[in-house]
Motif scaffolding. Sequence first.
Motif, PDB file in Angstrom:
ATOM      1  N   LEU A 113       0.862  -1.178   0.000  1.00  0.00           N
ATOM      2  CA  LEU A 113       0.000   0.000   0.000  1.00  0.00           C
ATOM      3  C   LEU A 113       0.899   1.229   0.000  1.00  0.00           C
ATOM      4  N   ALA A 114       0.383   2.353  -0.446  1.00  0.00           N
ATOM      5  CA  ALA A 114       1.186   3.579  -0.482  1.00  0.00           C
ATOM      6  C   ALA A 114       1.631   4.004   0.914  1.00  0.00           C
ATOM      7  N   THR A 115       0.897   3.583   1.941  1.00  0.00           N
ATOM      8  CA  THR A 115       1.201   3.980   3.320  1.00  0.00           C
ATOM      9  C   THR A 115       2.123   2.999   4.038  1.00  0.00           C
ATOM     10  N   CYS A 116       2.656   2.019   3.349  1.00  0.00           N
ATOM     11  CA  CYS A 116       3.490   0.995   3.995  1.00  0.00           C
ATOM     12  C   CYS A 116       4.768   1.622   4.571  1.00  0.00           C
ATOM     13  N   PRO A 117       5.028   1.409   5.860  1.00  0.00           N
ATOM     14  CA  PRO A 117       6.235   1.988   6.454  1.00  0.00           C
ATOM     15  C   PRO A 117       7.516   1.366   5.916  1.00  0.00           C
ATOM     16  N   TRP A 118       7.459   0.153   5.369  1.00  0.00           N
ATOM     17  CA  TRP A 118       8.664  -0.476   4.839  1.00  0.00           C
ATOM     18  C   TRP A 118       9.170   0.272   3.608  1.00  0.00           C
ATOM     19  N   LEU A 119       8.261   0.904   2.865  1.00  0.00           N
ATOM     20  CA  LEU A 119       8.668   1.612   1.653  1.00  0.00           C
ATOM     21  C   LEU A 119       9.585   2.789   1.961  1.00  0.00           C
ATOM     22  N   ALA A 120       9.338   3.471   3.074  1.00  0.00           N
ATOM     23  CA  ALA A 120      10.139   4.628   3.509  1.00  0.00           C
ATOM     24  C   ALA A 120      10.438   5.552   2.330  1.00  0.00           C
ATOM     25  N   GLU A 121      11.692   5.728   1.998  1.00  0.00           N
ATOM     26  CA  GLU A 121      12.102   6.635   0.917  1.00  0.00           C
ATOM     27  C   GLU A 121      12.483   5.879  -0.352  1.00  0.00           C
ATOM     28  N   ARG A 122      12.126   4.611  -0.441  1.00  0.00           N
ATOM     29  CA  ARG A 122      12.483   3.825  -1.629  1.00  0.00           C
ATOM     30  C   ARG A 122      11.694   4.324  -2.846  1.00  0.00           C
ATOM     31  N   PRO A 123      12.340   4.350  -4.007  1.00  0.00           N
ATOM     32  CA  PRO A 123      11.606   4.712  -5.226  1.00  0.00           C
ATOM     33  C   PRO A 123      10.660   3.569  -5.607  1.00  0.00           C
ATOM     34  N   THR A 124       9.422   3.915  -5.896  1.00  0.00           N
ATOM     35  CA  THR A 124       8.421   2.891  -6.188  1.00  0.00           C
ATOM     36  C   THR A 124       7.785   3.121  -7.553  1.00  0.00           C
ATOM     37  N   LEU A 125       7.166   2.074  -8.041  1.00  0.00           N
ATOM     38  CA  LEU A 125       6.356   2.130  -9.255  1.00  0.00           C
ATOM     39  C   LEU A 125       4.932   1.782  -8.859  1.00  0.00           C
ATOM     40  N   THR A 126       3.958   2.379  -9.507  1.00  0.00           N
ATOM     41  CA  THR A 126       2.569   2.047  -9.207  1.00  0.00           C
ATOM     42  C   THR A 126       2.038   1.110 -10.284  1.00  0.00           C
ATOM     43  N   LEU A 127       1.297   0.112  -9.838  1.00  0.00           N
ATOM     44  CA  LEU A 127       0.666  -0.864 -10.725  1.00  0.00           C
ATOM     45  C   LEU A 127      -0.714  -1.180 -10.187  1.00  0.00           C
ATOM     46  N   PRO A 128      -1.647  -1.530 -11.037  1.00  0.00           N
ATOM     47  CA  PRO A 128      -2.911  -2.071 -10.519  1.00  0.00           C
ATOM     48  C   PRO A 128      -2.622  -3.395  -9.811  1.00  0.00           C
ATOM     49  N   VAL A 129      -3.314  -3.660  -8.734  1.00  0.00           N
ATOM     50  CA  VAL A 129      -3.045  -4.855  -7.941  1.00  0.00           C
ATOM     51  C   VAL A 129      -3.231  -6.119  -8.777  1.00  0.00           C
ATOM     52  N   ARG A 130      -4.189  -6.086  -9.690  1.00  0.00           N
ATOM     53  CA  ARG A 130      -4.413  -7.242 -10.561  1.00  0.00           C
ATOM     54  C   ARG A 130      -3.168  -7.521 -11.409  1.00  0.00           C
TER      55      ARG A 130
END
Length: 156
Positions: A113-130
């Motif tokens: 989820l966008a609010t996940c604390p593990w993500l912290a400052e890591r660069p992410t990509l968004t995808l549909p969950v499907r």
Amino acid sequence: MLFLVLALVVVAFGLLVTALATSAMVWAWLSVGASVVAAVVLVVDWRRRRRRSAALPPPPVAPAMVERADGAGVELDTDAEPAEEDTDAADLLAVTELDTEVRVVDERPRYHLATCPWLAERPTLTLPVREARELGFTPCAVCSPDRSLAAAHRAG
């Protein structure tokens, strides 16, 4: 050091071939001597590297406590990969049909989820969950995206 060992092994092999071709025992003994010197160099290098790595302090690990979506507190190691969420079949069926966006980190197997604390400052990509599911990503146990998205889908 490795280059020196390789050179000694090549010399030992050459001396062994010479000993076999000439039937002279002196060449055979010189081959054995070169092999022993190569082995000694390998052992000395191994011990030196082991001593050097033992002298280095271990990297500091500062795990943090975070609260999962189900309310349980878990210790979060921000360097290690989070565990996979244990998703029940009903939530899995609901999630595989959703187009809700989740976050993935390149070269990591979990989606979040966008609010996940593990993500912290890591660069992410968004995808549909499907799509994330189709690509082989699995849900993060820290933010429990399958449970949260399925509950939101049922409520809405």
